[in-house]
Design a protein around this motif. Structure first.
Motif, mmCIF file in Angstrom:
data_model
loop_
_atom_site.group_PDB
_atom_site.id
_atom_site.type_symbol
_atom_site.label_atom_id
_atom_site.label_comp_id
_atom_site.label_asym_id
_atom_site.label_seq_id
_atom_site.Cartn_x
_atom_site.Cartn_y
_atom_site.Cartn_z
ATOM 1 N N VAL A 64 -46.498 31.792 10.275
ATOM 2 C CA VAL A 64 -45.530 31.996 11.367
ATOM 3 C C VAL A 64 -44.330 31.075 11.179
ATOM 4 N N LYS A 65 -44.578 29.811 10.823
ATOM 5 C CA LYS A 65 -43.471 28.859 10.635
ATOM 6 C C LYS A 65 -42.591 29.236 9.447
ATOM 7 N N LYS A 66 -43.156 29.912 8.465
ATOM 8 C CA LYS A 66 -42.367 30.375 7.321
ATOM 9 C C LYS A 66 -41.328 31.410 7.782
ATOM 10 N N TYR A 67 -41.738 32.287 8.678
ATOM 11 C CA TYR A 67 -40.838 33.328 9.180
ATOM 12 C C TYR A 67 -39.968 32.850 10.340
ATOM 13 N N ALA A 68 -40.506 31.936 11.140
ATOM 14 C CA ALA A 68 -39.808 31.458 12.335
ATOM 15 C C ALA A 68 -39.940 29.931 12.397
ATOM 16 N N PRO A 69 -39.088 29.208 11.650
ATOM 17 C CA PRO A 69 -39.208 27.745 11.547
ATOM 18 C C PRO A 69 -39.114 27.000 12.879
ATOM 19 N N GLN A 70 -38.527 27.614 13.879
ATOM 20 C CA GLN A 70 -38.384 26.949 15.173
ATOM 21 C C GLN A 70 -39.705 26.881 15.940
ATOM 22 N N ILE A 71 -40.706 27.624 15.505
ATOM 23 C CA ILE A 71 -42.010 27.573 16.164
ATOM 24 C C ILE A 71 -42.695 26.259 15.803
ATOM 25 N N GLU A 72 -43.221 25.577 16.819
ATOM 26 C CA GLU A 72 -43.864 24.285 16.614
ATOM 27 C C GLU A 72 -45.376 24.386 16.497
ATOM 28 N N GLN A 73 -45.959 25.376 17.185
ATOM 29 C CA GLN A 73 -47.414 25.502 17.133
ATOM 30 C C GLN A 73 -47.856 26.910 17.454
#
Length: 79
Positions: A64-73
């Motif tokens: 998920v962080k690869k596609y949406a870096p703003q996601i923290e958890q």
């Protein structure tokens, strides 16, 4: 960034990881996004799996962080 774009990014990430979960008898569903947190529900064999937290953090969350870096958890909503 709009919520629609973020939703699309997260859904794309889950589509990438879903075949791996399904091959082990599990699945994942997106339950929502609140701020920088993605809420999912692990299903099937993932529910009782002893390594589901590792799968969630090292598999799902990293993808998920690869596609949406703003996601923290990414958190799993359990019944």
């Amino acid at each position: 960034m709009t919520g629609d774009v973020l939703l699309q990014q997260v859904e794309k990430a889950l589509e990438e990881i879903r075949p791996f979960l399904q091959s082990d008898g599990g699945d994942i569903a997106l339950e929502g996004i609140e701020g920088n947190t993605v809420k999912v529900r692990l299903m099937g064999a993932c529910v009782g799996c002893s390594v589901n937290q590792m799968t969630l953090k090292r598999g799902v969350e990293l993808t998920v962080k690869k596609y949406a870096p703003q996601i923290e958890q990414v958190i799993n909503l359990e019944d």
